[in-house]
Design a protein around this motif. Sequence first.
Motif, short mmCIF file in Angstrom:
data_model
loop_
_atom_site.label_atom_id
_atom_site.label_comp_id
_atom_site.label_asym_id
_atom_site.label_seq_id
_atom_site.Cartn_x
_atom_site.Cartn_y
_atom_site.Cartn_z
N TYR A 33 0.88 -1.20 0.01
CA TYR A 33 0.00 -0.02 -0.19
C TYR A 33 0.88 1.20 0.11
CZ TYR A 33 -3.83 3.46 1.39
OH TYR A 33 -4.68 4.15 1.13
N CYS A 35 0.52 5.51 0.38
CA CYS A 35 -0.20 6.69 0.52
C CYS A 35 0.04 7.52 -0.89
CB CYS A 35 0.45 7.57 1.63
SG CYS A 35 0.04 6.78 3.23
N CYS A 216 -6.96 5.63 4.84
CA CYS A 216 -5.65 4.84 4.55
C CYS A 216 -6.07 3.45 5.32
CB CYS A 216 -4.44 5.32 4.55
SG CYS A 216 -3.96 6.67 3.54
N HIS A 241 0.61 10.33 10.49
CA HIS A 241 -0.25 9.70 9.78
C HIS A 241 -0.13 8.21 10.03
CE1 HIS A 241 -3.07 8.83 6.50
NE2 HIS A 241 -1.96 8.37 5.74
N GLU A 245 -2.48 5.25 11.58
CA GLU A 245 -3.19 4.11 10.57
C GLU A 245 -2.97 2.95 11.59
OE1 GLU A 245 -1.93 3.58 6.61
OE2 GLU A 245 -1.70 5.57 6.34
#
Length: 472
Positions: A33, A35, A216, A241, A245
Amino acid sequence: MKDYASMALRFYNTLTHAVETFAPQDGKTVRMYTCGPTVYNFVHIGNLRTFTFQDILRRWLLYRGFEMMHVMNITDVEDKIIRNAMEKGVSIYDYTRPYEAAFLEDMATLRMQRPEKIVRATEHIPEMVSAIRTLTEKGFTYESEGSVYYRIAQFPEYGKLSHIDMSGNKAGARVDVDEYDKDDARDFVLWKSRRGEEPFWDTPLGAGRPGWHIECSAMSMKYLGDTLDIHTGGIDLAFPHHENEIAQSEGVTGKPFVRFWLHAEHLMVEGQKMAKSLGNFYTLRDLIAQGQQPEVIRYLLASVPYRKKLNFTFDGLRAAQTALERLRNYKLRLETTKFPEGTNEAAAEAAKRARAAFDEALDDDLNTAEALGAIFEFVRETNTAMDTGAFGQGNVAAAQELLAHFDYVFQALQPTAAAGALSDGEIQELVDERTAAKKAKNFKRSDEIRAELLEKGVVLEDTKDGVRWKRK
Ligand code: AMP
Ligand code: ZN
């Protein structure tokens, strides 16, 4: 079936502070993944440094025999977007779509592969709401004036990624700039209640919109499952961030969220942080408008290993251009020279050595600088061998393969065709016509063709083996 473990592909994991051998959980598919951009403007070259790193990462994982399931989000709802869209009097969709399209175009211009899935935040509101409701059921949230917050005190492992000591950060010491009331400065908003004319969604949480962090967690887990193999981003995202998450995702599932966290260091411009106020802020489009070549920009962005700060300078761009010219000239020499028959042992060994060194460098946490070093060492050695006749026709294929392998990762050898530029076939036709004209002693026509090609950026060189051409 390849023995992946023996290849010792390894990455620096921000979570453990250590270089670790990498293999995906299921031995086959890498669930990764990234961002993605916040589409309120054109992306800048700092963003593109991080995206270039991610492209090299996925190319290298593919080369190493893994399959990719790579997801990237597009942040298309967020404070700046809402503010800008309202100022312009357009919807957030009308405001963000052109920047999203421009971002995808920029990725293509820099020859980046598309992740398997690119997903928009605004199309995953139900998933975010569901994650927030699960967090509430598990006691991780509280409400204040219609907004929902994550209570960090409920997640003792908070800080494990960025290794930041949070003990001093109590209420009052603002960490996350936010206009909402929180019990604790570390707490962050999951759901923002509707305010004024701002866009909102009607949901079981009430009318409002999601916070940035939840997007996210919700999207990555939807497409990649509870535990991802790799999560990437720029270093500025590690805190808060990515820390948030982790708190959200592990709060929801009770399982580890990500096995490998990979973060790219920042790009600076002429030694300074890039900022509009300093006049050193560049988008890809700014540089191209100045006449810079996209593949030279990509080469420069790729040439510094991703965990080192990259100091972007115009001297650096010129040096990147020169380095690429050297490789292109070498490629041309391979294509157009008649080397002596046979295969030279030392040159064959050099190719093997260079290939092994290149691969080892990239296996070692994507050390692009060393990988380039291996290529240039090979070019230097074999150019000398060519000068002295110690490079045979039988060595050509291996050298070409090495260049192709380099270019699979770096994507820089092929010049970007300018608008209205000639195709290879068209150039060859003109070159052949010129050769015929010369033979017929029609020098006026042959000079005309040379001038026409030059004007279109193609340089001719008459050699004993015939005419070579290259793009400027
Ligand atoms: P944003 O659109 O601000 O969310 O940023 C998109 C990506 O670019 C994120 O992974 C950021 O961490 C990264 N990024 C932002 N600024 C820089 C920079 N100066 N150098 C490298 N990466 C950056
Ligand atoms: Zn994110």
